[in-house]
Design an enzyme around this catalytic site. Structure first.
Site, PDB file in Angstrom:
ATOM      1  N   PRO A 125       1.115  -0.433  -0.047  1.00  0.00           N
ATOM      2  CA  PRO A 125      -0.659   0.196   0.160  1.00  0.00           C
ATOM      3  C   PRO A 125       0.805   1.549  -0.335  1.00  0.00           C
ATOM      4  O   PRO A 125       0.119   2.634  -0.437  1.00  0.00           O
ATOM      5  CB  PRO A 125      -0.388   0.332   1.375  1.00  0.00           C
ATOM      6  CG  PRO A 125       0.566  -0.881   2.081  1.00  0.00           C
ATOM      7  CD  PRO A 125       0.829  -2.014   1.612  1.00  0.00           C
ATOM      8  N   ASP A 127       3.861   1.226 -11.389  1.00  0.00           N
ATOM      9  CA  ASP A 127       2.738   2.194 -11.284  1.00  0.00           C
ATOM     10  C   ASP A 127       2.557   2.872 -10.402  1.00  0.00           C
ATOM     11  O   ASP A 127       3.951   2.962  -9.966  1.00  0.00           O
ATOM     12  CB  ASP A 127       0.891   1.039 -11.100  1.00  0.00           C
ATOM     13  CG  ASP A 127       0.622   0.827 -11.803  1.00  0.00           C
ATOM     14  OD1 ASP A 127       0.819   0.293 -13.593  1.00  0.00           O
ATOM     15  OD2 ASP A 127      -0.417  -0.625 -11.294  1.00  0.00           O
ATOM     16  N   LYS A 160       0.323   4.682 -14.213  1.00  0.00           N
ATOM     17  CA  LYS A 160      -1.017   4.566 -13.711  1.00  0.00           C
ATOM     18  C   LYS A 160      -2.141   4.733 -12.104  1.00  0.00           C
ATOM     19  O   LYS A 160      -0.895   4.306 -11.080  1.00  0.00           O
ATOM     20  CB  LYS A 160      -1.963   3.075 -14.031  1.00  0.00           C
ATOM     21  CG  LYS A 160      -3.512   3.226 -13.720  1.00  0.00           C
ATOM     22  CD  LYS A 160      -3.734   1.326 -13.584  1.00  0.00           C
ATOM     23  CE  LYS A 160      -3.056   0.623 -14.990  1.00  0.00           C
ATOM     24  NZ  LYS A 160      -3.319  -0.321 -14.775  1.00  0.00           N
ATOM     25  N   GLY A 174      -0.720  -1.977  -4.086  1.00  0.00           N
ATOM     26  CA  GLY A 174      -1.191  -3.061  -3.331  1.00  0.00           C
ATOM     27  C   GLY A 174      -1.095  -4.478  -3.608  1.00  0.00           C
ATOM     28  O   GLY A 174       0.140  -5.335  -3.628  1.00  0.00           O
ATOM     29  N   ASP A 175      -2.306  -5.254  -3.802  1.00  0.00           N
ATOM     30  CA  ASP A 175      -2.458  -6.268  -4.203  1.00  0.00           C
ATOM     31  C   ASP A 175      -2.912  -6.178  -6.408  1.00  0.00           C
ATOM     32  O   ASP A 175      -3.887  -5.590  -6.462  1.00  0.00           O
ATOM     33  CB  ASP A 175      -3.440  -7.520  -3.888  1.00  0.00           C
ATOM     34  CG  ASP A 175      -3.616  -8.596  -4.113  1.00  0.00           C
ATOM     35  OD1 ASP A 175      -2.684  -9.820  -3.355  1.00  0.00           O
ATOM     36  OD2 ASP A 175      -3.976  -9.250  -5.671  1.00  0.00           O
ATOM     37  N   THR A 202      -3.241  -5.414   0.429  1.00  0.00           N
ATOM     38  CA  THR A 202      -4.038  -4.635  -0.552  1.00  0.00           C
ATOM     39  C   THR A 202      -3.852  -3.398   0.848  1.00  0.00           C
ATOM     40  O   THR A 202      -4.109  -3.634   2.113  1.00  0.00           O
ATOM     41  CB  THR A 202      -5.382  -5.119  -0.457  1.00  0.00           C
ATOM     42  OG1 THR A 202      -5.994  -4.463  -1.497  1.00  0.00           O
ATOM     43  CG2 THR A 202      -5.952  -6.068   1.117  1.00  0.00           C
ATOM     44  N   ALA A 203      -4.110  -2.329   0.098  1.00  0.00           N
ATOM     45  CA  ALA A 203      -4.604  -1.246   1.213  1.00  0.00           C
ATOM     46  C   ALA A 203      -5.538  -0.620   1.791  1.00  0.00           C
ATOM     47  O   ALA A 203      -5.829  -0.341   2.504  1.00  0.00           O
ATOM     48  CB  ALA A 203      -4.472   0.260  -0.436  1.00  0.00           C
ATOM     49  N   MET A 235     -11.085   4.247  -4.000  1.00  0.00           N
ATOM     50  CA  MET A 235     -11.009   5.055  -5.884  1.00  0.00           C
ATOM     51  C   MET A 235     -12.442   6.212  -4.984  1.00  0.00           C
ATOM     52  O   MET A 235     -13.326   5.709  -5.450  1.00  0.00           O
ATOM     53  CB  MET A 235     -11.509   4.674  -6.946  1.00  0.00           C
ATOM     54  CG  MET A 235     -10.118   3.859  -7.292  1.00  0.00           C
ATOM     55  SD  MET A 235      -9.824   2.785  -9.240  1.00  0.00           S
ATOM     56  CE  MET A 235     -10.910   1.229  -8.687  1.00  0.00           C
ATOM     57  N   GLY A 265      -2.416   5.812   3.240  1.00  0.00           N
ATOM     58  CA  GLY A 265      -2.639   5.008   4.217  1.00  0.00           C
ATOM     59  C   GLY A 265      -0.846   4.379   4.161  1.00  0.00           C
ATOM     60  O   GLY A 265      -0.523   4.167   3.005  1.00  0.00           O
TER      61      GLY A 265
HETATM   62  N1  SAH Z   1      -4.754  -2.628  -5.919  1.00  0.00           N
HETATM   63  C1  SAH Z   1      -4.774  -2.179  -4.772  1.00  0.00           C
HETATM   64  C2  SAH Z   1      -5.715  -1.052  -4.975  1.00  0.00           C
HETATM   65  C3  SAH Z   1      -5.479  -0.182  -6.951  1.00  0.00           C
HETATM   66  S1  SAH Z   1      -7.148   1.102  -7.207  1.00  0.00           S
HETATM   67  C4  SAH Z   1      -4.664  -2.675  -3.545  1.00  0.00           C
HETATM   68  O1  SAH Z   1      -4.679  -3.613  -3.807  1.00  0.00           O
HETATM   69  O2  SAH Z   1      -4.594  -2.131  -2.807  1.00  0.00           O
HETATM   70  C5  SAH Z   1      -6.450   2.589  -6.696  1.00  0.00           C
HETATM   71  C6  SAH Z   1      -6.818   2.941  -5.444  1.00  0.00           C
HETATM   72  O3  SAH Z   1      -6.748   1.703  -3.967  1.00  0.00           O
HETATM   73  C7  SAH Z   1      -6.612   4.563  -4.749  1.00  0.00           C
HETATM   74  O4  SAH Z   1      -8.042   5.376  -5.629  1.00  0.00           O
HETATM   75  C8  SAH Z   1      -7.158   3.845  -3.849  1.00  0.00           C
HETATM   76  O5  SAH Z   1      -8.671   4.255  -3.055  1.00  0.00           O
HETATM   77  C9  SAH Z   1      -6.549   2.413  -3.114  1.00  0.00           C
HETATM   78  N2  SAH Z   1      -5.634   2.915  -2.068  1.00  0.00           N
HETATM   79  C10 SAH Z   1      -3.983   2.266  -2.740  1.00  0.00           C
HETATM   80  N3  SAH Z   1      -2.830   3.155  -2.126  1.00  0.00           N
HETATM   81  C11 SAH Z   1      -3.279   3.527  -1.029  1.00  0.00           C
HETATM   82  C12 SAH Z   1      -3.523   3.943  -0.288  1.00  0.00           C
HETATM   83  N4  SAH Z   1      -1.595   3.702   0.903  1.00  0.00           N
HETATM   84  N5  SAH Z   1      -3.977   4.719   1.334  1.00  0.00           N
HETATM   85  C13 SAH Z   1      -5.531   4.946   0.963  1.00  0.00           C
HETATM   86  N6  SAH Z   1      -5.558   4.554  -0.326  1.00  0.00           N
HETATM   87  C14 SAH Z   1      -5.009   3.454  -0.857  1.00  0.00           C
END
Ligand code: SAH
Length: 289
Positions: free
Chosen positions: A22, A45, A67, A99-100, A128-129, A183, A212
């Site tokens: 994250p 990304d 991205k 994230g994942d 994942t975030a 998002m 986060g």
């Molecule tokens: N594959 C990623 C998500 C991709 S979509 C995962 O598993 O986390 C991108 C969205 O993830 C962002 O718009 C936000 O909503 C969330 N996101 C990613 N990193 C974040 C972070 N550090 N803190 C809060 N939200 C986050």
């Protein structure tokens, strides 16, 4: 074994779809770190860039595909084609995603293309975030007796009209659940409206977490009905996600990250003393080597 014959294609490379975690570089997995260390090419990304180790081999090809939350500077088809091309050149490719890789990052689509093209690939799952950013903001994703279900959704589902629809009516009635919206900034008002319309209690605890697990993490804690106003007042923006559900009540008491002495500090270090780094990180700092 033996000499490679002239005119024979190089051995096919492979693609590792790696979750970068994250944001906090320490939340990249051990296997993800290994794949990066062995990579010939990294396609990443913007949200994943923080996890790129500073000691990548100098010869590694870096392909930022930029991205970030909903905007795709390089069209997905071109990213897919790039992955296939690099692998066909015999390279070990890391496709580094925030994230994942299989949670809302179109990783599934990339894997489908690789499978269809006969390119060997693997998935290196990531943190994942939606789980980690909440944890760093003091919010357990589930909690015995309080939240026994976890729903993750892309918040813009609330504003679309085609394709499979979210059952807001069911989510609104699910009191012992945590609803996490990725998002989540632009579509938050629409989500709140759908849930209130469907009968969810306006006082249901709700929070938004921005960036986060990094030193730039900010959060607001409110209620379903009050969250949008609180988010606007605090000026939160992407990348951020929201959580709605009973476990948000713990946010003040379980705010362990903000309580660390160096929380929110981002330190640039010209030393790579592992001990110094881990001491500073344990104290809450975001350390950039
Ligand atoms: N594959 C990623 C998500 C991709 S979509 C995962 O598993 O986390 C991108 C969205 O993830 C962002 O718009 C936000 O909503 C969330 N996101 C990613 N990193 C974040 C972070 N550090 N803190 C809060 N939200 C986050």
């Amino acid at each position: 074994g033996g000499e490679p014959c002239r005119g024979v294609a190089p051995p096919l490379g492979r693609v590792s779809l790696v979750g970068a975690g994250p944001g906090c570089p320490g939340l990249l997995t051990v296997r993800g770190r290994q794949r990066l260390a062995e990579a010939d090419a990294v396609v990443f990304d913007r949200l994943a860039a923080a996890a790129l180790p500073c000691d990548l081999p100098a010869a590694v090809e870096l392909h930022p595909v930029g991205k970030v939350a909903g905007t795709h500077p390089m069209p997905q088809e071109e990213i897919n084609a790039l992955l296939v091309r690099l692998a066909r050149e015999g390279k070990r490719v890391v496709r580094l995603k925030g994230g994942d890789p299989y949670v809302f990052g179109r990783g599934g689509e990339e894997a489908e293309v690789l499978a269809a093209e006969g390119v060997p690939y693997e998935v290196v799952s990531g943190v994942t975030a939606g789980v980690a950013a909440l944890a760093w903001a003091g919010i357990p994703a589930t909690h015995r007796r309080e939240a026994v279900r976890l729903t993750v959704l892309p918040a813009h589902e609330a504003v679309k009209s085609d394709g499979p629809q979210v059952r807001w009516d069911l989510l609104a009635r699910d009191e012992h659940a945590t609803l996490v919206g990725y998002m989540g900034v632009t579509a938050l008002p629409a989500v709140v409206e759908r849930l209130l319309e469907a009968g969810m209690a306006p006082e249901t605890p709700a929070a938004m977490v921005e960036q986060g697990t990094t030193a730039r993490q900010r959060r607001v804690v409110s209620t379903l009905a009050g969250l949008q106003e609180a988010v606007v007042a605090a000026g939160l923006g992407p990348p951020a996600l929201f959580a709605i559900g009973p476990t948000v009540r713990h946010a003040e008491r379980l705010d362990w990250y903000a309580a660390l002495p160096l929380a929110g500090e981002r330190l640039l270090l010209a030393s790579s003393s592992a001990r110094l780094v881990s001491t500073l990180e344990a104290a809450g700092a975001d350390v950039v080597l």
